[in-house]
Design a protein around this motif. Structure first.
Motif, PDB file in Angstrom:
ATOM      1  N   GLY B  71       0.782  -1.299   0.118  1.00 25.89           N
ATOM      2  CA  GLY B  71       0.012   0.105  -0.028  1.00 25.89           C
ATOM      3  C   GLY B  71       0.721   1.337   0.027  1.00 25.89           C
ATOM      4  N   THR B 108       8.183   5.296   0.338  1.00 21.47           N
ATOM      5  CA  THR B 108       7.605   6.375  -0.004  1.00 21.47           C
ATOM      6  C   THR B 108       7.992   7.527   0.861  1.00 21.47           C
ATOM      7  OG1 THR B 108       5.894   5.035  -1.040  1.00 21.47           O
ATOM      8  CG2 THR B 108       5.228   7.112  -0.706  1.00 21.47           C
ATOM      9  N   TYR B 159      15.679  21.138 -10.844  1.00 19.39           N
ATOM     10  CA  TYR B 159      16.923  20.244 -10.664  1.00 19.39           C
ATOM     11  C   TYR B 159      18.013  20.704 -11.395  1.00 19.39           C
ATOM     12  CZ  TYR B 159      15.149  15.950  -8.532  1.00 19.39           C
ATOM     13  OH  TYR B 159      14.675  14.971  -7.749  1.00 19.39           O
ATOM     14  N   GLY B 241      -2.282  -6.605   6.538  1.00 20.45           N
ATOM     15  CA  GLY B 241      -1.758  -7.867   7.018  1.00 20.45           C
ATOM     16  C   GLY B 241      -0.513  -8.176   5.944  1.00 20.45           C
ATOM     17  N   GLU B 242       0.007  -9.305   5.831  1.00 25.24           N
ATOM     18  CA  GLU B 242       0.945  -9.646   5.035  1.00 25.24           C
ATOM     19  C   GLU B 242       0.794 -10.615   4.127  1.00 25.24           C
ATOM     20  OE1 GLU B 242       4.758 -10.277   7.057  1.00 25.24           O
ATOM     21  OE2 GLU B 242       5.659 -10.867   5.517  1.00 25.24           O
ATOM     22  N   VAL B 326      20.066   9.362   3.784  1.00 27.77           N
ATOM     23  CA  VAL B 326      19.780  10.522   3.699  1.00 27.77           C
ATOM     24  C   VAL B 326      20.433  11.625   4.910  1.00 27.77           C
ATOM     25  CG1 VAL B 326      18.131  12.661   3.067  1.00 27.77           C
ATOM     26  CG2 VAL B 326      17.752  10.252   2.329  1.00 27.77           C
ATOM     27  N   GLY B 409      16.511   4.493   3.692  1.00 27.08           N
ATOM     28  CA  GLY B 409      15.370   3.990   3.160  1.00 27.08           C
ATOM     29  C   GLY B 409      15.826   2.974   2.234  1.00 27.08           C
ATOM     30  N   PHE B 437      11.529   0.923  -9.380  1.00 25.16           N
ATOM     31  CA  PHE B 437      11.760   2.136  -9.619  1.00 25.16           C
ATOM     32  C   PHE B 437      13.013   2.628  -9.382  1.00 25.16           C
ATOM     33  CE2 PHE B 437       7.647   1.550 -10.587  1.00 25.16           C
ATOM     34  CZ  PHE B 437       7.310   1.913 -11.813  1.00 25.16           C
ATOM     35  N   GLY B 441      10.678   6.161  -8.076  1.00 23.01           N
ATOM     36  CA  GLY B 441       9.284   5.723  -8.170  1.00 23.01           C
ATOM     37  C   GLY B 441       8.241   6.806  -7.630  1.00 23.01           C
TER      38      GLY B 441
HETATM   39  C1  LIG Z   1      16.579   7.707   0.443  1.00 19.96           C
HETATM   40  C2  LIG Z   1      15.618   7.595  -0.752  1.00 19.96           C
HETATM   41  C3  LIG Z   1      15.321   8.821  -1.600  1.00 19.96           C
HETATM   42  C4  LIG Z   1      14.390   9.055  -2.667  1.00 19.96           C
HETATM   43  N1  LIG Z   1      14.258   9.808  -3.361  1.00 19.96           N
HETATM   44  C5  LIG Z   1      13.221   9.912  -4.389  1.00 19.96           C
HETATM   45  C6  LIG Z   1      13.039  10.745  -4.983  1.00 19.96           C
HETATM   46  O1  LIG Z   1      13.497  12.155  -4.823  1.00 19.96           O
HETATM   47  N2  LIG Z   1      12.124  10.984  -6.023  1.00 19.96           N
HETATM   48  C7  LIG Z   1      11.462   9.637  -6.355  1.00 19.96           C
HETATM   49  O2  LIG Z   1      10.717   9.801  -7.329  1.00 19.96           O
HETATM   50  N3  LIG Z   1      11.882   8.763  -5.570  1.00 19.96           N
HETATM   51  C8  LIG Z   1      12.586   8.683  -4.742  1.00 19.96           C
HETATM   52  N4  LIG Z   1      12.795   7.366  -4.060  1.00 19.96           N
HETATM   53  C9  LIG Z   1      12.291   6.228  -4.444  1.00 19.96           C
HETATM   54  C10 LIG Z   1      10.676   5.951  -4.008  1.00 19.96           C
HETATM   55  O3  LIG Z   1      10.678   6.152  -2.673  1.00 19.96           O
HETATM   56  C11 LIG Z   1      10.383   4.589  -4.340  1.00 19.96           C
HETATM   57  O4  LIG Z   1      10.860   4.377  -5.768  1.00 19.96           O
HETATM   58  C12 LIG Z   1       8.830   4.696  -4.323  1.00 19.96           C
HETATM   59  O5  LIG Z   1       8.396   5.158  -2.976  1.00 19.96           O
HETATM   60  C13 LIG Z   1       8.358   3.099  -4.355  1.00 19.96           C
HETATM   61  O6  LIG Z   1       7.103   3.126  -4.071  1.00 19.96           O
HETATM   62  P1  LIG Z   1       6.134   1.699  -3.498  1.00 19.96           P
HETATM   63  O7  LIG Z   1       4.893   2.170  -3.393  1.00 19.96           O
HETATM   64  O8  LIG Z   1       6.695   0.705  -4.465  1.00 19.96           O
HETATM   65  O9  LIG Z   1       7.127   1.144  -2.211  1.00 19.96           O
HETATM   66  P2  LIG Z   1       6.998   1.252  -0.743  1.00 19.96           P
HETATM   67  O10 LIG Z   1       6.538   2.687  -0.380  1.00 19.96           O
HETATM   68  O11 LIG Z   1       7.978   0.748  -0.075  1.00 19.96           O
HETATM   69  O12 LIG Z   1       5.614   0.437  -0.630  1.00 19.96           O
HETATM   70  C14 LIG Z   1       5.606  -0.814  -0.456  1.00 19.96           C
HETATM   71  C15 LIG Z   1       4.763  -1.502   0.789  1.00 19.96           C
HETATM   72  O13 LIG Z   1       4.665  -2.756   0.440  1.00 19.96           O
HETATM   73  C16 LIG Z   1       4.431  -3.359   1.740  1.00 19.96           C
HETATM   74  N5  LIG Z   1       4.864  -4.809   1.589  1.00 19.96           N
HETATM   75  C17 LIG Z   1       6.018  -5.346   1.302  1.00 19.96           C
HETATM   76  N6  LIG Z   1       5.702  -6.639   1.339  1.00 19.96           N
HETATM   77  C18 LIG Z   1       4.424  -6.804   1.563  1.00 19.96           C
HETATM   78  C19 LIG Z   1       3.763  -8.206   1.821  1.00 19.96           C
HETATM   79  N7  LIG Z   1       4.311  -9.467   1.752  1.00 19.96           N
HETATM   80  N8  LIG Z   1       2.564  -8.071   2.139  1.00 19.96           N
HETATM   81  C20 LIG Z   1       1.943  -6.748   2.483  1.00 19.96           C
HETATM   82  N9  LIG Z   1       2.620  -5.788   2.226  1.00 19.96           N
HETATM   83  C21 LIG Z   1       4.004  -5.790   1.761  1.00 19.96           C
HETATM   84  C22 LIG Z   1       5.397  -2.566   2.684  1.00 19.96           C
HETATM   85  O14 LIG Z   1       4.995  -2.632   3.921  1.00 19.96           O
HETATM   86  C23 LIG Z   1       5.538  -1.319   1.864  1.00 19.96           C
HETATM   87  O15 LIG Z   1       4.459  -0.480   2.695  1.00 19.96           O
HETATM   88  C24 LIG Z   1      13.666   7.248  -3.087  1.00 19.96           C
HETATM   89  C25 LIG Z   1      13.805   6.278  -2.013  1.00 19.96           C
HETATM   90  C26 LIG Z   1      14.750   6.438  -0.892  1.00 19.96           C
HETATM   91  C27 LIG Z   1      15.019   5.224  -0.201  1.00 19.96           C
END
Ligand SMILES: Cc1cc2nc3c(=O)[nH]c(=O)nc-3n(C[C@H](O)[C@H](O)[C@H](O)COP(=O)(O)OP(=O)(O)OC[C@H]3O[C@@H](n4cnc5c(N)ncnc54)[C@H](O)[C@@H]3O)c2cc1C
Lengths: 257, 486
Positions: B71, B108, B159, B241-242, B326, B409, B437, B441
């Motif tokens: 989520g 995120t 940027y 849940g997971e 960071v 992160g 990503f 992402g």
């Molecule tokens: C330090 C840092 C800086 C960044 N800077 C930027 C930036 O400037 N610009 C940019 O665009 N992006 C940036 N990013 C990248 C960006 O944060 C990620 O690419 C993006 O948030 C990915 O989103 P997501 O929803 O896929 O992942 P997440 O936000 O990690 O969401 C995935 C979710 O899945 C859940 N999950 C995992 N496994 C399971 C399971 N088995 N069952 C249920 N739930 C589960 C987790 O709990 C998590 O909440 C940065 C990342 C980091 C670490």
């Protein structure tokens, strides 16, 4: 699907009529017929929950759509009479005022009418625009940005001018000398930061911006960022008498009364 | 001990849910007895379905058309676009499974919130242009009747990418692509750079590209909450849940050339409820893998990559968590309000944070220096040894900075080519990806959500053609060559 079920409880529980809850009280006093009516209205609303919600969503969308309509460019006028006339027409239509180079200010009368004489001035550039209080938004700026010789731009109390709009002003960097943003409710320090593109700016009014979190500090930072520009501004300066009078004069209408 | 502690919950669920829920090693012969007891209790208790003792609202539904794993911003964006593009309204049931509602480790909320168009691959530029339009009109897209408008705190400061002599030609050609796609990017010589940003030391800089519009940073938490609020109002179900298991069936088929392929289809997703041993099977038609840094594990659960190496079956989803630090620092003489998001040729980046002369930044470590992703502890020596020297070299004022705080992160790091993976898996036919990503992402989420929803609902990409980002590229070995990965 899950949440909107809640309103049903307003209607259904029969045991509620006996207990003297808030709703129970008012009901107990009401005559039988009235009670039925009240219930059936609630029942109606509950049954029609999705319809009512959809209607409200539609109204919300319609509001946004109206804004788009107001701010769409006048392509026909631009093609026929050039960008200056189109820009001027756009501003006049919204209730603002424009000044062509070497001419008097033009503004619409109380009923929103204005003379179309300026359409003849095709090659005369617009040098000043007063869009105070107008509903210009991000999209509407298109028409303004085409005015390449614009020197003075007043956007006081514009409800839809926000940080995104400020980030679009850079094409006017070579000409713009005076900019007033006083009283715009949506402008914050984040948008002000991109005014550094406007290197020719000589006067900037950023007074009375409610969304700026630190008016005093922001003013200092803006002054540092635009060293050649006189920044009129932030709230704390208002306490000083002189400042207030000066500011008042700045804000008054372009046409001397 | 454990057994006695979890028994009441187990019983409760069985009573309320019939045979739907099971526990690890449930005994089938007990089920009959339990349903008898359940009937008895129901006949004694007044009020048919009203069952306050057996609250099962924390359990996911038994069926859902689409199950989204994760989520985070990507998962929620997919949910949003599925609901928005569905026809008619309410046609599909969408469930988002998120294991951590505080998002303590989700990328995120741990990201730095940047959005830019300065990429080299046209698709990446388009994704981010779409997203910036989404963010600008966020209160139209994510409007909820009776809720206050969102303020995503966008800083349109742009940027600033710096290139050394070696990278100048590449930067120039990248900017050409960016302009073609509609990004407002300008090139600057070192001389112009000094005039505009006197605090920069241009030594070793041959060329700079600077985003005039559509670039900057925003509050990721606000986007996440806005999406959450909106999808909830659209009827998307959430479950805490997971995802622990997939139940799937396989189908052996032969291609025209006589090769044997095994197509898999997921029928059930097992969701383990937080702090308990019970799980709930959710029957579903489509699974969306948006688990960010953990999506590689989710793919493995679905059997992706289990096969002889070199075959499509044996091709893993190459996404793994990579820890990124960071750092936040304070520097009274530092650059002013005009400071953009600066990316140095060394890979070090920084941006302004607020008004009080605070800055934040970091740097991706080299492949050999990758820290252990087991925890989210910050290595402060990394700042001292790798980040600070480059910072101070580029901005001399940073020689006297004072470190304030830091965090770490996970990048959802695609080890193959550091770009997103979008669309269905060729063999596990009802698993769709939206992951990988690697550090951009967040900014692509609104557009990627739409692309995935189009793929699910219409069977092809419509708004932006993301076919270069399909899973099959890992098998075919076709890398998406993005030069601007930070
Ligand atoms: C330090 C840092 C800086 C960044 N800077 C930027 C930036 O400037 N610009 C940019 O665009 N992006 C940036 N990013 C990248 C960006 O944060 C990620 O690419 C993006 O948030 C990915 O989103 P997501 O929803 O896929 O992942 P997440 O936000 O990690 O969401 C995935 C979710 O899945 C859940 N999950 C995992 N496994 C399971 C399971 N088995 N069952 C249920 N739930 C589960 C987790 O709990 C998590 O909440 C940065 C990342 C980091 C670490």
């Amino acid at each position: 699907m899950a949440a909107p079920r809640a309103p049903l409880h307003l209607v259904a529980p029969r045991w509620n009529a006996g207990t003297r809850g808030i709703r129970g009280l008012s009901r107990a006093a009401a005559p039988e017929g009235n009670q039925k009516k009240g219930r059936s209205l609630l029942q109606f609303l509950a049954d029609r929950f999705y319809d009512v919600q959809a209607l409200r969503e539609y109204l919300l969308r319609k509001q946004a759509w109206k804004m788009h309509q107001k701010n769409r460019p006048f392509t026909y006028i631009r093609e026929r009479y050039g960008p200056y006339a189109a820009g001027a027409y756009f501003i006049l239509k919204l209730g603002g005022a424009v000044k062509f180079q070497g001419k008097e200010w033009i503004r619409s009368n109380a009923r929103g009418h204005f003379s179309l004489d300026f359409l003849k001035l095709q090659t005369v550039p617009v040098e000043a625009v007063d869009a105070s209080g107008c509903a210009v938004n991000y999209q509407g700026l298109d028409s303004l940005l085409a005015l390449k010789e614009l020197q003075v731009l007043w956007l006081q109390r514009c409800p839809h001018v926000d940080d995104w709009c400020l980030s679009r002003l850079h094409p006017l960097a070579s000409s713009l000398q005076e900019l007033s943003l006083a009283g715009c409710p949506k402008i914050s320090e984040r948008g002000l930061a991109c005014l550094h593109h406007l290197q020719n700016l000589r006067k900037l009014d950023i007074s009375d911006l409610p969304a700026v979190s630190n008016p005093g500090l922001t003013q200092i930072l803006v002054e540092e960022m635009l060293p050649d520009c006189k920044v009129v501004g932030a709230d704390w300066a208002r306490g000083l008498k002189v400042g207030q009078e000066e500011q008042y004069q700045d804000i008054t209408s372009p046409i001397p009364a | 001990m454990l057994r006695t502690a979890s028994w009441p919950r187990w019983g409760r669920t069985l009573l309320a849910r019939g045979l739907g829920s099971r526990r690890g090693g449930s005994a089938p012969d007990q089920n009959g007895k339990v349903s008898e007891i359940k009937k008895k209790i129901q006949s004694v208790l007044p009020g048919g379905a009203w069952n306050p003792l057996y609250d099962t609202s924390y359990l996911p539904p038994e069926h859902s058309d689409v199950v989204i794993v994760g989520g985070g911003v990507i998962g929620l964006s997919v949910a949003y676009w599925l609901k928005r593009l569905e026809k008619p309204r309410g046609a599909i049931r969408v469930l988002v499974v998120e294991r951590d509602h505080t998002y303590s480790r989700a990328s995120t909320v741990l990201s730095v919130g940047g959005i830019r168009q300065q990429f080299s691959v046209p698709e990446n530029i388009q994704l981010s242009l779409f997203s910036i339009e989404f963010l600008r009109n966020i209160n139209e897209y994510l409007a909820v009747v009776d809720d206050p408008p969102l303020d995503i705190q966008f800083n349109p400061s742009g940027y600033l990418l710096l290139a050394s002599e070696k990278g100048a030609a590449l930067m120039e050609s990248n900017v050409k692509v960016q302009r073609q796609e509609g990004a407002k990017v300008c090139l600057m010589s070192p001389e112009q750079l000094r005039n505009k940003f006197p605090w920069i030391n241009t030594e070793g800089v041959a060329l700079a590209s600077y985003g005039m519009e559509h670039e900057g940073w925003f509050d990721p938490w606000c986007l996440l909450q806005g999406l959450r609020r909106k999808v909830q109002s659209m009827g998307v179900l959430f479950c805490h849940g997971e995802v622990t298991r997939f139940i799937s069936s396989s189908n052996h088929m032969e291609t025209r050339s006589g090769e044997e392929v095994t197509l898999k289809r997921i029928h059930e997703v097992h969701v383990k409820v937080d702090h308990s041993l019970e799980y709930q099977p959710v029957e579903c038609a489509i699974v969306i893998n948006a688990a960010g840094a953990w999506s590689g594990q989710i793919a493995q659960l679905a059997g992706i990559g289990k096969g002889p190496p070199g075959t499509l079956q044996g091709t893993k989803l190459p996404v793994e968590p990579r820890k990124r630090y960071v750092y936040v620092w304070h520097c009274p003489q530092g650059p002013g309000l005009e400071t953009p998001f600066v990316i140095d040729p060394s890979g070090v980046y920084f941006r302004r944070e607020g008004l009080g002369n605070n800055y934040l930044g970091g740097c991706s470590p080299t492949e050999e220096e990758e820290p252990d992703p087991g925890n989210l502890e910050v290595d402060h020596d990394f700042f001292q040894d790798k980040v600070w020297p480059s910072l101070a070299q580029r901005v001399p004022a940073f020689e006297t900075l004072k470190a304030r705080s830091s965090w770490a992160g996970y990048y959802d790091y695609n080890t193959f080519d550091q770009n997103g993976v979008v669309g269905p898996h060729p063999l596990v036919i009802n698993m769709y990806f939206a992951t990988g990503f690697s550090g951009h992402g967040l900014q692509q989420a609104p557009a990627v959500g739409r692309a995935v929803a189009e793929m699910v609902l219409q069977g092809h990409f419509q708004t932006i053609d993301l076919s270069p980002f399909l899973f099959s590229r890992f098998y075919l070995g076709e890398k998406v060559q993005e030069h601007n990965i930070v």
